[in-house]
Design a protein around this motif. Structure first.
Motif, short mmCIF file in Angstrom:
data_model
loop_
_atom_site.label_atom_id
_atom_site.label_comp_id
_atom_site.label_asym_id
_atom_site.label_seq_id
_atom_site.Cartn_x
_atom_site.Cartn_y
_atom_site.Cartn_z
N ALA A 67 0.93 -1.35 -0.07
CA ALA A 67 -0.05 -0.02 0.19
C ALA A 67 0.89 1.17 -0.19
O ALA A 67 0.50 2.35 -0.73
CB ALA A 67 -0.82 -0.04 1.32
N SER A 68 1.88 1.21 0.75
CA SER A 68 2.86 2.33 0.82
C SER A 68 3.35 2.79 -0.26
O SER A 68 3.46 3.90 -0.82
CB SER A 68 4.09 2.06 1.88
OG SER A 68 3.46 1.85 3.33
N HIS A 71 0.75 4.17 -2.87
CA HIS A 71 -0.44 5.04 -2.27
C HIS A 71 -0.56 6.33 -3.04
O HIS A 71 -1.47 6.96 -3.02
CB HIS A 71 0.09 5.44 -0.85
CG HIS A 71 1.03 6.40 -0.56
ND1 HIS A 71 2.44 6.02 -0.71
CD2 HIS A 71 0.81 7.72 -0.26
CE1 HIS A 71 2.99 7.44 -0.38
NE2 HIS A 71 2.12 8.22 -0.09
N ALA A 87 -6.74 4.74 -5.21
CA ALA A 87 -7.30 3.54 -4.69
C ALA A 87 -8.13 2.63 -5.65
O ALA A 87 -7.95 1.56 -5.86
CB ALA A 87 -8.38 3.74 -3.63
N ALA A 90 -5.25 1.57 -8.03
CA ALA A 90 -4.75 0.14 -7.22
C ALA A 90 -5.49 -1.08 -7.44
O ALA A 90 -5.00 -2.32 -7.57
CB ALA A 90 -4.47 0.66 -5.88
N ILE A 107 -5.47 -2.94 0.96
CA ILE A 107 -4.61 -1.96 0.38
C ILE A 107 -5.23 -0.62 -0.16
O ILE A 107 -4.94 0.29 0.07
CB ILE A 107 -3.81 -2.84 -0.72
CG1 ILE A 107 -2.89 -3.67 -0.29
CG2 ILE A 107 -3.08 -1.65 -1.70
CD1 ILE A 107 -2.32 -4.65 -1.18
N ILE A 108 -6.32 -1.16 -0.80
CA ILE A 108 -7.17 0.46 -1.45
C ILE A 108 -7.75 1.15 -0.35
O ILE A 108 -7.88 2.24 -0.19
CB ILE A 108 -8.18 -0.33 -2.49
CG1 ILE A 108 -9.21 -1.03 -1.98
CG2 ILE A 108 -7.54 -0.90 -3.60
CD1 ILE A 108 -10.43 -1.23 -2.96
N ALA A 110 -6.51 1.54 2.49
CA ALA A 110 -5.35 2.51 3.13
C ALA A 110 -4.92 3.65 2.20
O ALA A 110 -4.92 4.64 2.71
CB ALA A 110 -4.05 1.37 3.32
N ILE A 111 -4.97 3.09 0.71
CA ILE A 111 -4.58 4.42 -0.03
C ILE A 111 -5.54 5.35 -0.29
O ILE A 111 -5.31 6.51 -0.19
CB ILE A 111 -4.55 3.73 -1.45
CG1 ILE A 111 -3.27 2.85 -1.51
CG2 ILE A 111 -4.34 4.87 -2.60
CD1 ILE A 111 -2.95 2.11 -2.85
N HIS A 114 -5.35 8.10 3.16
CA HIS A 114 -4.09 8.43 3.51
C HIS A 114 -3.95 10.01 3.46
O HIS A 114 -2.94 10.76 4.05
CB HIS A 114 -2.90 7.92 2.77
CG HIS A 114 -2.79 8.49 1.61
ND1 HIS A 114 -3.18 8.06 0.25
CD2 HIS A 114 -1.86 9.54 1.15
CE1 HIS A 114 -2.66 8.87 -0.57
NE2 HIS A 114 -2.00 9.91 -0.36
N SER A 126 -3.79 0.70 7.23
CA SER A 126 -4.14 2.17 6.98
C SER A 126 -3.50 3.19 8.07
O SER A 126 -2.81 4.28 7.77
CB SER A 126 -5.55 2.53 6.83
OG SER A 126 -6.13 2.05 8.11
#
Length: 222
Positions: A67-68, A71, A87, A90, A107-108, A110-111, A114, A126
């Motif tokens: 994710a990082s 992002h 997101a 991704a 993952i999405i 978290a993105i 952010h 996240s």
């Protein structure tokens, strides 16, 4: 069977690497600080350190690193709402790699959460990524080295000569340590532009069950 989608795999994916490069080029054209590989890899390192220290499993750490590194790809579309567009991008990229839906969701999320204007910590991934992203303030992110033409963001980032994120000995607090050259920028100016980010770090730390502290020039600020 373990997913083939790992941090190492993502870093070797030419399409995703191109999105990262082009997103940074777009921000460079707009006058923003560096958002390329040094930035995303530093966030991956910080988020992994946080989750590993708190005892999360290896795959959770791996997802935070993925994710990082992805992002900020939404900046290739527009800086406005880049978290949400990133997101969606991704999702398509990871879905095409046959990543499991539950991992894509992590993952999405978290993105998409952010950015300090709209984001909130929703899960450990996240939360850790938010802290990694919002604490990445350093001189080397400044592209323009002409002090006479600095805006406040350039000046504040350039003034940060040393930056470190660590836990205290009891692992009850995440500490952001900064050394700021106050002849370039004051501590007050730092908070003028980064207060919202620091408050988001505080919420993310609370979600993880720890405190968020700041040390600036060896003095505790938060």
């Amino acid at each position: 069977m373990p997913s083939i989608v790992t941090y190492k795999y993502i870093k070797q994916n030419p399409d995703i690497m191109e999105y990262i490069r082009r997103a940074d080029k777009a921000l460079e054209a707009l006058g923003y600080t560096e958002h390329s590989f040094p930035h995303v890899e530093r966030i991956a390192h910080t988020s992994a350190m946080i989750l590993e220290t708190l005892g999360y499993d290896e795959r959770t750490v791996e997802l935070a690193k993925i994710a990082s590194i992805m992002h900020d790809i939404g900046n290739v579309i527009n800086r406005v709402d880049h978290a949400q567009s990133g997101a969606v991008m991704a999702f398509r990229l990871l879905d095409n790699l046959s990543m499991p839906a539950d991992e894509i969701c992590s993952i999405i999320s978290a993105i998409g959460n952010h950015d300090e204007g709209t984001g909130q910590p929703l899960d450990p991934i996240s939360a850790a990524m938010i802290i990694g992203d919002k604490t990445d303030v350093r001189r080397s992110r400044v592209r323009n080295h002409n002090l006479l033409t600095f805006d406040i963001h350039d000046r504040v980032n350039y003034a940060v000569v040393k930056s470190n994120v660590r836990f205290n000995d009891s692992r009850t607090s995440i500490i952001l340590e900064l050394q700021i050259d106050t002849e370039i920028s004051s501590v007050l100016e730092y908070f003028e532009i980064f207060m919202e980010r620091m408050l988001l770090c505080k919420r993310a730390s609370k979600f993880l069950g720890v405190q968020f502290e700041m040390m600036i020039n060896d003095s505790k600020i938060l």
